[in-house]
Design a protein around this motif. Structure first.
Motif, PDB file in Angstrom:
ATOM      1  N   VAL A 194      49.826  73.959  37.956  1.00 27.68           N
ATOM      2  CA  VAL A 194      48.514  72.743  38.022  1.00 27.68           C
ATOM      3  C   VAL A 194      47.924  72.587  36.695  1.00 27.68           C
ATOM      4  N   SER A 195      47.936  73.543  35.685  1.00 28.08           N
ATOM      5  CA  SER A 195      47.393  73.458  34.544  1.00 28.08           C
ATOM      6  C   SER A 195      48.013  72.593  33.598  1.00 28.08           C
ATOM      7  N   ARG A 196      49.575  72.823  33.814  1.00 25.70           N
ATOM      8  CA  ARG A 196      50.416  72.024  32.873  1.00 25.70           C
ATOM      9  C   ARG A 196      50.223  70.561  33.426  1.00 25.70           C
ATOM     10  N   LEU A 197      50.437  70.236  34.871  1.00 20.38           N
ATOM     11  CA  LEU A 197      50.299  68.815  35.157  1.00 20.38           C
ATOM     12  C   LEU A 197      48.931  68.330  34.631  1.00 20.38           C
ATOM     13  N   ARG A 198      47.700  69.071  34.798  1.00 17.85           N
ATOM     14  CA  ARG A 198      46.483  68.803  34.510  1.00 17.85           C
ATOM     15  C   ARG A 198      46.225  68.192  33.068  1.00 17.85           C
ATOM     16  N   ALA A 199      47.020  68.966  32.194  1.00 17.05           N
ATOM     17  CA  ALA A 199      47.055  68.612  30.890  1.00 17.05           C
ATOM     18  C   ALA A 199      47.874  67.163  30.533  1.00 17.05           C
ATOM     19  N   LYS A 200      48.730  67.015  31.489  1.00 23.00           N
ATOM     20  CA  LYS A 200      49.700  65.638  31.108  1.00 23.00           C
ATOM     21  C   LYS A 200      48.810  64.486  31.610  1.00 23.00           C
ATOM     22  N   ILE A 201      47.991  64.572  32.821  1.00 19.34           N
ATOM     23  CA  ILE A 201      47.741  63.544  33.491  1.00 19.34           C
ATOM     24  C   ILE A 201      46.012  63.283  33.341  1.00 19.34           C
ATOM     25  N   GLU A 202      45.306  64.075  32.719  1.00 22.77           N
ATOM     26  CA  GLU A 202      43.856  63.595  32.514  1.00 22.77           C
ATOM     27  C   GLU A 202      43.595  62.766  31.377  1.00 22.77           C
ATOM     28  N   PRO A 203      44.483  62.418  30.533  1.00 24.81           N
ATOM     29  CA  PRO A 203      44.442  61.292  29.412  1.00 24.81           C
ATOM     30  C   PRO A 203      44.171  60.014  30.146  1.00 24.81           C
ATOM     31  N   ALA A 204      44.799  59.783  31.657  1.00 28.35           N
ATOM     32  CA  ALA A 204      44.833  58.695  32.336  1.00 28.35           C
ATOM     33  C   ALA A 204      43.168  58.464  33.066  1.00 28.35           C
ATOM     34  N   GLY A 205      42.320  59.364  32.576  1.00 24.81           N
ATOM     35  CA  GLY A 205      40.915  59.131  33.307  1.00 24.81           C
ATOM     36  C   GLY A 205      40.804  59.658  34.689  1.00 24.81           C
ATOM     37  N   VAL A 206      41.634  60.822  35.022  1.00 26.90           N
ATOM     38  CA  VAL A 206      41.506  61.397  36.134  1.00 26.90           C
ATOM     39  C   VAL A 206      41.050  62.843  36.084  1.00 26.90           C
ATOM     40  N   ARG A 207      40.677  63.634  36.914  1.00 26.48           N
ATOM     41  CA  ARG A 207      40.142  64.973  36.849  1.00 26.48           C
ATOM     42  C   ARG A 207      40.974  65.863  38.005  1.00 26.48           C
ATOM     43  N   LEU A 208      41.861  66.850  37.759  1.00 28.05           N
ATOM     44  CA  LEU A 208      42.443  67.993  38.561  1.00 28.05           C
ATOM     45  C   LEU A 208      41.735  68.973  38.408  1.00 28.05           C
ATOM     46  N   ARG A 209      40.592  69.201  39.425  1.00 25.70           N
ATOM     47  CA  ARG A 209      39.892  70.330  39.603  1.00 25.70           C
ATOM     48  C   ARG A 209      40.339  71.645  40.590  1.00 25.70           C
ATOM     49  N   THR A 210      40.201  72.871  39.915  1.00 29.64           N
ATOM     50  CA  THR A 210      40.306  73.862  40.791  1.00 29.64           C
ATOM     51  C   THR A 210      39.010  74.302  41.606  1.00 29.64           C
ATOM     52  N   VAL A 211      38.912  74.146  42.909  1.00 33.05           N
ATOM     53  CA  VAL A 211      37.862  74.397  43.863  1.00 33.05           C
ATOM     54  C   VAL A 211      37.906  75.819  44.379  1.00 33.05           C
ATOM     55  N   ARG A 212      37.370  76.648  43.735  1.00 32.28           N
ATOM     56  CA  ARG A 212      37.385  78.079  43.891  1.00 32.28           C
ATOM     57  C   ARG A 212      37.501  78.423  45.565  1.00 32.28           C
ATOM     58  N   GLY A 213      38.365  79.005  45.849  1.00 37.65           N
ATOM     59  CA  GLY A 213      38.587  79.605  47.263  1.00 37.65           C
ATOM     60  C   GLY A 213      38.894  78.632  48.400  1.00 37.65           C
ATOM     61  N   LEU A 214      39.306  77.306  47.907  1.00 32.31           N
ATOM     62  CA  LEU A 214      39.597  76.041  48.903  1.00 32.31           C
ATOM     63  C   LEU A 214      40.871  75.562  48.308  1.00 32.31           C
ATOM     64  N   GLY A 215      40.906  75.209  47.084  1.00 35.52           N
ATOM     65  CA  GLY A 215      42.321  74.540  46.477  1.00 35.52           C
ATOM     66  C   GLY A 215      42.074  73.705  45.447  1.00 35.52           C
ATOM     67  N   TYR A 216      42.531  72.628  45.575  1.00 33.81           N
ATOM     68  CA  TYR A 216      42.624  71.472  44.289  1.00 33.81           C
ATOM     69  C   TYR A 216      42.044  70.158  44.838  1.00 33.81           C
ATOM     70  N   LEU A 217      41.592  69.518  43.792  1.00 32.34           N
ATOM     71  CA  LEU A 217      40.938  68.167  43.995  1.00 32.34           C
ATOM     72  C   LEU A 217      41.332  67.318  43.018  1.00 32.34           C
ATOM     73  N   LEU A 218      41.890  66.247  43.291  1.00 31.13           N
ATOM     74  CA  LEU A 218      42.390  65.152  42.301  1.00 31.13           C
ATOM     75  C   LEU A 218      41.348  63.911  42.403  1.00 31.13           C
ATOM     76  N   GLU A 219      40.630  63.712  41.382  1.00 30.26           N
ATOM     77  CA  GLU A 219      39.841  62.512  41.532  1.00 30.26           C
ATOM     78  C   GLU A 219      39.499  61.647  40.199  1.00 30.26           C
ATOM     79  N   ALA A 220      39.122  60.350  40.227  1.00 27.24           N
ATOM     80  CA  ALA A 220      38.891  59.681  39.179  1.00 27.24           C
ATOM     81  C   ALA A 220      37.766  60.384  38.266  1.00 27.24           C
ATOM     82  N   ALA A 221      37.885  60.367  36.755  1.00 26.49           N
ATOM     83  CA  ALA A 221      36.930  61.092  36.097  1.00 26.49           C
ATOM     84  C   ALA A 221      35.595  60.216  36.121  1.00 26.49           C
ATOM     85  N   ASP A 222      34.556  60.789  35.958  1.00 24.33           N
ATOM     86  CA  ASP A 222      33.244  60.170  35.547  1.00 24.33           C
ATOM     87  C   ASP A 222      33.381  59.586  34.098  1.00 24.33           C
TER      88      ASP A 222
END
Length: 226
Positions: A194-222
């Motif tokens: 996920v970290s490798r993917l995050r580094a590649k996609i976040e320049p597109a204006g998105v965030r890939l967050r780790t939600v502790r205890g639940l999973g992962y959340l992909l969303e448009a960056a503020d």
């Protein structure tokens, strides 16, 4: 939009139906799950809003029967069950989104609108979030018009996350996507992917967050950086 609401609590069903009708949407209400699969195939419903705690067959079994019947429209589950296991069970049974009671009617409306948008995009073969693009047919990603090289694993993860943008995706769901990865694969191995993917996609204006205890959340960056 035509919605089937399945909820046995009469007061809650009336309140939810009123909030949806205020948007100009048609809403039919059922208190039981047994007639739902047939109703969905007989009428042109755009969405199913389904409570899990129903009398007779419960919401999970209703959902399984709905998906087994071939009905492909979006399903949002409403429930008082808020454990990770319950959320995963609902998503694996075929739900597209999951809301825990109590909830704000405005959030329900917003989530239903987002579900319809995502469903239309998937049906037309388009996945897009901010400047990030993904072509499920060719398994190709891009930022704007610039191709974004991804590994096969990264492509599988990104496609799944983009179809559920704005929703928390459980670790177990992502593990099931990757060939050769068993349920016992370590959290660190998935987090590295996920970290490798995050580094590649976040320049597109998105965030890939780790939600502790639940999973992962992909969303448009503020846009303000928050």
């Amino acid at each position: 939009m035509h919605i089937l609401l399945v909820e046995d609590d009469e007061a809650l069903a009336t309140s939810v139906a009123g909030a949806l009708q205020a948007q100009g949407w048609r809403v039919d209400v059922s208190a039981r799950g047994e007639p739902v699969p047939r109703s969905l195939l007989q009428d042109a419903y755009d969405l199913l809003v389904l409570d899990l705690g129903l009398p007779g067959i419960d919401g999970l079994e209703t959902l399984r029967r709905v998906r087994a019947s071939g009905w492909l429209q979006p399903v949002l589950v409403l429930t008082a069950r808020d454990s990770v296991e319950d959320r995963v069970a609902g998503l694996e049974a075929g739900a597209d989104d999951y809301m825990c009671k109590p909830f704000a009617p405005a959030e329900l409306v917003a989530r239903l609108r987002a579900l319809v948008r995502r469903h239309e995009n998937r049906r037309e073969g388009r996945l897009a979030l901010a400047a990030l693009r993904f072509d499920p047919q060719g398994m190709r990603a891009a930022i704007g018009d610039q191709p974004l090289p991804l590994s096969a694993r990264e492509s599988a993860l990104l496609q799944y996350l983009m179809t559920r943008a704005g929703q928390i995706v459980a670790r177990e769901q992502l593990m099931a996507l990757v060939p050769g990865w068993a349920a016992g694969t370590s959290d660190n191995a998935l987090e590295l992917q996920v970290s490798r993917l995050r580094a590649k996609i976040e320049p597109a204006g998105v965030r890939l967050r780790t939600v502790r205890g639940l999973g992962y959340l992909l969303e448009a960056a503020d846009p303000d950086g928050g």
